[in-house]
Write an enzyme that holds these catalytic residues in place. Structure first.
Site, short mmCIF file in Angstrom:
data_model
loop_
_atom_site.label_atom_id
_atom_site.label_comp_id
_atom_site.label_asym_id
_atom_site.label_seq_id
_atom_site.Cartn_x
_atom_site.Cartn_y
_atom_site.Cartn_z
N PHE A 17 1.24 -5.15 -4.89
CA PHE A 17 1.65 -6.56 -4.99
C PHE A 17 1.97 -7.19 -3.63
O PHE A 17 2.00 -8.41 -3.51
CB PHE A 17 2.89 -6.70 -5.90
CG PHE A 17 4.19 -6.35 -5.20
CD1 PHE A 17 4.85 -7.31 -4.42
CD2 PHE A 17 4.75 -5.09 -5.29
CE1 PHE A 17 6.03 -7.00 -3.75
CE2 PHE A 17 5.91 -4.76 -4.62
CZ PHE A 17 6.55 -5.73 -3.85
N CYS A 53 4.81 -2.39 3.88
CA CYS A 53 4.75 -0.93 4.07
C CYS A 53 5.02 -0.57 5.52
O CYS A 53 5.31 0.57 5.83
CB CYS A 53 3.40 -0.38 3.63
SG CYS A 53 2.09 -0.89 4.72
P1 NAD Z 1 2.62 0.46 -7.14
O1 NAD Z 1 2.30 1.86 -6.81
O2 NAD Z 1 3.65 0.19 -8.17
O3 NAD Z 1 1.28 -0.30 -7.64
C1 NAD Z 1 0.07 -0.16 -6.95
C2 NAD Z 1 -1.07 -0.24 -7.96
O4 NAD Z 1 -0.98 0.85 -8.87
C3 NAD Z 1 -1.05 -1.52 -8.79
O5 NAD Z 1 -2.36 -2.02 -8.88
C4 NAD Z 1 -0.50 -1.07 -10.14
O6 NAD Z 1 -1.06 -1.76 -11.20
C5 NAD Z 1 -0.90 0.39 -10.21
N1 NAD Z 1 0.09 1.21 -10.93
C6 NAD Z 1 1.44 0.98 -11.02
N2 NAD Z 1 2.03 1.97 -11.74
C7 NAD Z 1 1.05 2.84 -12.09
C8 NAD Z 1 1.04 4.07 -12.82
N3 NAD Z 1 2.15 4.59 -13.32
N4 NAD Z 1 -0.14 4.70 -12.97
C9 NAD Z 1 -1.29 4.20 -12.46
N5 NAD Z 1 -1.33 3.02 -11.77
C10 NAD Z 1 -0.18 2.36 -11.58
O7 NAD Z 1 2.96 -0.28 -5.75
P2 NAD Z 1 3.51 -1.74 -5.54
O8 NAD Z 1 4.93 -1.78 -5.97
O9 NAD Z 1 2.56 -2.73 -6.08
O10 NAD Z 1 3.44 -1.84 -3.94
C11 NAD Z 1 4.46 -1.42 -3.09
C12 NAD Z 1 4.22 -0.03 -2.55
O11 NAD Z 1 2.97 -0.02 -1.86
C13 NAD Z 1 5.24 0.40 -1.52
O12 NAD Z 1 5.54 1.75 -1.72
C14 NAD Z 1 4.53 0.22 -0.18
O13 NAD Z 1 4.99 1.03 0.88
C15 NAD Z 1 3.14 0.59 -0.57
N6 NAD Z 1 2.18 0.04 0.36
C16 NAD Z 1 1.58 0.89 1.23
C17 NAD Z 1 0.70 0.41 2.17
C18 NAD Z 1 0.05 1.34 3.15
O14 NAD Z 1 -0.92 0.94 3.78
N7 NAD Z 1 0.53 2.55 3.31
C19 NAD Z 1 0.41 -0.96 2.22
C20 NAD Z 1 1.04 -1.81 1.30
C21 NAD Z 1 1.92 -1.30 0.37
#
Ligand code: NAD
Length: 494
Positions: A149, A281
């Site tokens: 998100f 992130c």
């Molecule tokens: P999230 O893991 O909750 O969601 C990411 C994706 O996974 C979404 O499309 C969501 O629909 C899906 N998802 C959520 N729960 C799931 C499940 N149980 N099983 C399968 N799919 C699922 O992450 P978020 O809250 O959207 O984003 C924030 C996180 O992303 C933070 O931890 C941040 O550090 C990380 N992030 C990392 C980077 C990087 O480059 N390392 C960049 C941006 C964000």
């Protein structure tokens, strides 16, 4: 009420699902649209469309593919204000930061427009007499992307432009919390000339992600999101034989040496710790003050106190967190920090923003005297919370960083070239900033988080993305005149 559509085989279509997820404005809780939990049948249709399109797209001249991205970058520029506005309404970040979100993605689109310079194989003449060997980088087939998100413009743009430019077709699954700006970017990609079936979009949460991981006709999965989900995606996608790259959670440390330019350092630290309400992130969520830099704690607090929290559209310093659940989690962790004995010197809980009383706001929060056993240190808070630690010297600071499992980003602030060089060499973190707080590389490099922040060898965008989205085929060729073809050779040599 606006219902977000899917993109299947070049058509924007409504879902047949009975399950819809609310998209809310984080500053007001107003439901601004609904996004479907795409059905299994619709996911299959998207994969079939992508597979069919791959047969012609992979043979489409590389210059034709590249030109689409030339047009696409121009369209994104033209619609920058509109994209930023959509993004802020559903995600909450300030308009200025939303423009940055789009812009950092736009840079990858510009890079994709130069794909013909990137997807160049190798050639060795005369590996044996009259025999040449060359390698070609061919697309994999149907690839998929799952995005978080916090950067709903930049991260989808990390993925599908490079995948498509290299000759693959793509299934994108945006975050269900803020898919609208992603959809607008997808509409512009279609307007730029991405042919039908080459780019498809499905929606939803876990069910869609699992279906993507399991689908036998998807060859590779790119994921960006939290660590727990990234591990799940990596394991599940790998089990079904896919190539996978997962960029995950972080705990990024800034290290401040006493010889740093104080004013510049404190400004950069405040921006990197609290900007986007800490939902990056690459946010600097821990700062290690070395030696007499420990005396700067009051100045850090003073910088943070000056930041203005408001709805993103008012374009102040920080917007709201993405959801009430995110706010509750951040506030819970702040409570845990107090209970575990850290010194809460600035508390952002309980703030209200006039006119936006229901918003998910948390103000800048600072804990001093944080130790490595505390939950606020061990968990990624993903809110505007800065943990302050102390170290006697640079060696001790590096020890703290290297003991932390994450390896996404870090930054050192100093005027000493020798100290910066030592830091750069010894720190086990994939992206290092020197007097630069959020060192996200531009697309001529690749995003290179490491250790617990990443699974898979190859990062998004840049050269590594070209490698990720292609497979090498090596051809060894001998052309000969008929009379040269004499005798049977049963040995292994050419
Ligand atoms: P999230 O893991 O909750 O969601 C990411 C994706 O996974 C979404 O499309 C969501 O629909 C899906 N998802 C959520 N729960 C799931 C499940 N149980 N099983 C399968 N799919 C699922 O992450 P978020 O809250 O959207 O984003 C924030 C996180 O992303 C933070 O931890 C941040 O550090 C990380 N992030 C990392 C980077 C990087 O480059 N390392 C960049 C941006 C964000």
């Amino acid at each position: 009420m606006h219902h977000v559509q899917q993109l299947i085989n070049g058509q924007f279509v409504d879902s047949d699902t009975s399950e819809w997820i609310d998209i809310t404005d984080p500053a007001t809780q107003e439901v601004i649209a609904k996004v479907p939990q795409t059905t299994d049948d619709e996911i299959n249709q998207a994969v079939i469309a992508a597979q069919t399109a791959f047969q012609t797209w992979r043979k489409t001249p590389i210059t034709t593919r590249a030109r689409i991205f030339l047009k696409y970058q121009a369209l994104i520029r033209e619609h920058m204000d509109e994209l930023a506005e959509i993004l802020t309404a559903e995600q909450g970040k300030t308009i200025a930061d939303a423009r940055g979100d789009v812009f950092r993605g736009l840079e990858v689109v510009e890079h994709a427009a130069g794909i013909a310079n990137l997807q160049i194989g190798d050639f060795v003449e005369n590996v044996a007499s009259g025999v040449d060997t060359y390698s070609i980088w061919q697309p994999l087939g149907v690839c998929a992307g799952i995005t978080p998100f916090n950067f709903p413009a930049m991260i989808p743009l990390w993925m599908f432009p490079m995948a498509i430019a290299t000759g693959n077709t793509f299934i994108l699954k945006p975050s269900e919390q803020d898919p609208m700006v992603t959809m607008r970017l997808v509409e512009l990609a279609i307007e730029a000339g991405v042919p039908e079936g080459v780019l498809n979009v499905v929606h939803g949460g876990k069910a869609t992600v699992d279906a993507i991981c399991d689908h036998p006709d998807i060859k590779a999965v790119s994921f960006v999101g939290s660590t727990a989900v990234g591990k799940h995606v990596y394991e599940r996608a790998s089990q079904s034989g896919k190539r996978a790259q997962c960029m995950m959670g972080a705990k990024n440390h800034g290290v401040i040496l006493p010889d740093a330019n104080k004013e510049q350092t404190l400004n950069q630290l405040a921006g990197a710790a609290f900007g986007a309400a800490g939902q990056r992130c690459m946010a600097l969520s821990v700062v290690v003050l070395v030696g007499t830099a420990g005396e700067w704690i009051d100045d850090i607090k003073a910088k943070a106190e000056k930041l203005v929290v408001s709805a993103g559209k008012h374009d102040k310093d920080l917007g709201p967190l993405i959801s009430p659940a995110a706010k509750a989690r951040v506030e819970h962790l702040i409570g845990a920090g107090v209970e575990e004995g850290a010194s809460l010197i600035l508390d952002g809980r309980g703030i209200t923003v006039e006119g936006f009383e229901k918003g998910n706001f948390v103000g800048p929060t600072i804990f001093d005297n944080v130790t490595t056993d505390m939950q606020i240190y061990q968990q990624e808070i993903f809110g505007p919370v800065l943990c302050v630690m102390r170290a006697a010297d640079l060696d001790e600071a590096i020890e703290i960083l290297n003991a932390n499992p994450h390896g996404n980003g870090t930054a050192i602030f100093t005027q000493s070239g020798a100290a910066a060089h030592k830091f750069q060499q010894d720190v086990q973190v994939g992206q290092v900033g020197i007097n630069l707080p959020i060192p996200v590389p531009l697309p001529m490099f690749s995003f290179s988080g490491s250790r617990a922040s990443k699974l898979g060898d190859l990062g998004p965008y840049g050269k590594q993305a070209v490698q990720f989205y292609t497979q090498t085929k090596t051809v060894t060729a001998r052309w000969f005149d008929d009379e040269a073809s004499r005798g049977v050779n049963t040995t292994i040599s050419i």
